[in-house]
Motif scaffolding. Structure first.
Motif, PDB file in Angstrom:
ATOM      1  N   PHE A 297       0.836  -1.200   0.000  1.00 18.49           N
ATOM      2  CA  PHE A 297       0.000   0.000   0.000  1.00 18.49           C
ATOM      3  C   PHE A 297       0.873   1.253   0.000  1.00 18.49           C
ATOM      4  O   PHE A 297       1.911   1.296   0.648  1.00 18.49           O
ATOM      5  CB  PHE A 297      -0.868   0.042   1.262  1.00 18.49           C
ATOM      6  N   LYS A 298       0.408   2.263  -0.729  1.00 22.71           N
ATOM      7  CA  LYS A 298       0.974   3.598  -0.637  1.00 22.71           C
ATOM      8  C   LYS A 298       0.079   4.444   0.266  1.00 22.71           C
ATOM      9  O   LYS A 298      -1.072   4.084   0.539  1.00 22.71           O
ATOM     10  CB  LYS A 298       1.113   4.218  -2.022  1.00 22.71           C
ATOM     11  N   SER A 299       0.588   5.574   0.720  1.00 20.75           N
ATOM     12  CA  SER A 299      -0.176   6.373   1.677  1.00 20.75           C
ATOM     13  C   SER A 299      -1.535   6.770   1.130  1.00 20.75           C
ATOM     14  O   SER A 299      -2.539   6.775   1.856  1.00 20.75           O
ATOM     15  CB  SER A 299       0.622   7.619   2.079  1.00 20.75           C
ATOM     16  N   GLU A 300      -1.613   7.091  -0.160  1.00 23.41           N
ATOM     17  CA  GLU A 300      -2.896   7.515  -0.738  1.00 23.41           C
ATOM     18  C   GLU A 300      -3.908   6.369  -0.788  1.00 23.41           C
ATOM     19  O   GLU A 300      -5.121   6.599  -0.859  1.00 23.41           O
ATOM     20  CB  GLU A 300      -2.695   8.102  -2.132  1.00 23.41           C
ATOM     21  N   ASP A 301      -3.435   5.131  -0.735  1.00 26.97           N
ATOM     22  CA  ASP A 301      -4.361   3.999  -0.751  1.00 26.97           C
ATOM     23  C   ASP A 301      -5.192   3.936   0.531  1.00 26.97           C
ATOM     24  O   ASP A 301      -6.332   3.448   0.518  1.00 26.97           O
ATOM     25  CB  ASP A 301      -3.601   2.684  -0.935  1.00 26.97           C
ATOM     26  N   PHE A 302      -4.652   4.436   1.615  1.00 25.16           N
ATOM     27  CA  PHE A 302      -5.420   4.447   2.859  1.00 25.16           C
ATOM     28  C   PHE A 302      -6.584   5.431   2.771  1.00 25.16           C
ATOM     29  O   PHE A 302      -7.636   5.206   3.388  1.00 25.16           O
ATOM     30  CB  PHE A 302      -4.506   4.764   4.035  1.00 25.16           C
ATOM     31  N   SER A 303      -6.428   6.496   2.007  1.00 29.78           N
ATOM     32  CA  SER A 303      -7.561   7.390   1.760  1.00 29.78           C
ATOM     33  C   SER A 303      -8.651   6.656   0.988  1.00 29.78           C
ATOM     34  O   SER A 303      -9.852   6.800   1.296  1.00 29.78           O
ATOM     35  CB  SER A 303      -7.100   8.619   0.961  1.00 29.78           C
ATOM     36  N   ARG A 304      -8.256   5.865   0.019  1.00 32.54           N
ATOM     37  CA  ARG A 304      -9.229   5.088  -0.762  1.00 32.54           C
ATOM     38  C   ARG A 304      -9.953   4.076   0.125  1.00 32.54           C
ATOM     39  O   ARG A 304     -11.154   3.828  -0.040  1.00 32.54           O
ATOM     40  CB  ARG A 304      -8.521   4.380  -1.921  1.00 32.54           C
ATOM     41  N   LEU A 305      -9.224   3.502   1.060  1.00 29.93           N
ATOM     42  CA  LEU A 305      -9.845   2.564   1.986  1.00 29.93           C
ATOM     43  C   LEU A 305     -10.940   3.255   2.801  1.00 29.93           C
ATOM     44  O   LEU A 305     -12.056   2.741   2.933  1.00 29.93           O
ATOM     45  CB  LEU A 305      -8.781   1.973   2.912  1.00 29.93           C
ATOM     46  N   GLY A 306     -10.628   4.415   3.340  1.00 24.41           N
ATOM     47  CA  GLY A 306     -11.621   5.148   4.104  1.00 24.41           C
ATOM     48  C   GLY A 306     -12.838   5.521   3.280  1.00 24.41           C
ATOM     49  O   GLY A 306     -13.983   5.420   3.746  1.00 24.41           O
ATOM     50  N   GLU A 307     -12.619   5.942   2.046  1.00 23.55           N
ATOM     51  CA  GLU A 307     -13.728   6.310   1.158  1.00 23.55           C
ATOM     52  C   GLU A 307     -14.640   5.113   0.899  1.00 23.55           C
ATOM     53  O   GLU A 307     -15.870   5.248   0.879  1.00 23.55           O
ATOM     54  CB  GLU A 307     -13.171   6.847  -0.161  1.00 23.55           C
TER      55      GLU A 307
END
Length: 342
Positions: A297-307
């Motif tokens: 995972f990259k850091s921006e992928d955690f934003s996608r997870l939350g969304e």
């Protein structure tokens, strides 16, 4: 979104752990929580509150009273045995050894109540773990009071801890304690979604025979990763809980694109189950630079997870679990929370 946190959780400060066959500097350290807390403050996620002091009963609803008592009394017994450093178990009652014996010696008790040799106990371990459980309980109470989301900044983590054992840096199963509390105080169907890199073996075992708490876990294939002996796709529950456990073990090297199909399938299970609330065991150790992870995972992928979790559309409690790339931990965690908040 309110964040619940207690400074008492920082009191558990292990110096070393046993890993790869040797003593190494511990990775489950207080700075993990401090980094997340600082990022929550700097990015103005929401109000930060201290936990309430709960009675012991919510812990006993999930864990064996004798196990909780062992944790509470451990340090006094350790000192009485002439010890002073951090404690590691080294013998376990497995296979042909008897499990029906009430041993007296502290080393025997350590083996009875543990699942690995990599989780040190110290003077303040129980105090910190108790505060971590209170953190999860307070955040759960916010959901009962009508909040749509809350973040329990728990540390030490909890999802490897079982009915009567600790391990994997976990002592009290915060997510399970919160889920049971939600059930006990009015909600009928709870879903636990575990997105930590490692399988939440303790949580699964606690609810394996129950239909009122759905357990879903997306994690590294235990054939290649801790905890090795639980977390396979054919584990789907038993008795009344048959069908209410689902596991998605994924290969080492999994990135966001190859993770997404499992996440979408888990979300479809949530859609069918229609929980009154969801508890997310939020591990950030899927991160590509995590020292004990094999995901990408990259850091921006955690934003996608939350969304994506926001689209489930139910009151959601985030309970912090693993994640050991300390410098990036705050960013990755808050990315999930902000992605969820929209």
């Amino acid at each position: 979104m309110k964040t619940v946190f207690s400074d008492t959780q920082l009191a558990h400060a292990p110096k070393q752990e046993i890993s790869d066959g040797e003593l190494k500097p511990a990775v489950e350290v207080p700075s993990r929580a401090e980094m997340v807390l600082e990022t929550v403050k700097s990015r103005k996620v929401g109000e930060i509150v201290s936990p309430d002091d709960f009675p012991i009963r919510p812990l006993h609803r999930v864990h064996a009273p004798d196990y909780v008592g062992f944790l509470e009394d451990f340090w006094d017994k350790w000192l009485a045995a002439g010890r002073s450093n951090e404690a590691f178990p080294f013998v376990w009652p497995i296979r042909s050894l008897r499990q029906d014996i009430d041993v007296n010696h502290i080393d025997g008790l350590l083996g009875r109540y543990s699942m690995d040799a990599g989780t040190p106990l110290g003077e303040n371990t129980f105090k910190a773990a108790r505060a971590s459980a209170d953190t999860a309980l307070t955040a759960a109470k916010f959901l009962l009071d009508g909040e749509q989301s809350a973040f329990a900044l728990c540390r030490p983590p909890g999802h490897h801890a079982g009915f009567d054992f600790f391990g994997g840096y976990c002592f009290l199963n915060n997510a399970a304690i919160a889920a049971q509390y939600l059930r006990d105080y009015g909600l009928h169907r709870i879903a636990i979604l575990d997105v930590d890199y490692h399988h939440g073996n303790g949580t699964q075992a606690l609810f394996y025979d129950r239909p009122d708490i759905l357990f879903l876990s997306i994690h590294a294939d235990p054939k290649d990763e801790y905890p090795y002996f639980l977390g396979y796709a054919d584990e789907t529950g038993e008795h009344a809980g048959t069908g209410f456990t689902r596991n998605w073990p994924l290969p080492l090297g999994t990135d966001w694109d190859s993770y997404t199909p499992a996440l979408e399938e888990a979300c479809r299970w949530l859609l069918v189950y229609k929980p009154d609330a969801m508890v997310v065991s939020l591990g950030m150790d899927c991160y590509e630079n995590d020292p004990i992870s094999g995901f990408r995972f990259k850091s921006e992928d955690f934003s996608r997870l939350g969304e994506r979790l926001k689209k489930v559309g139910v009151p959601t409690l985030f309970v912090m679990e693993g994640g050991y790339a300390v410098d990036a931990l705050g960013t990755n965690c808050v990315n999930v929370l902000e992605g969820f908040a929209g």
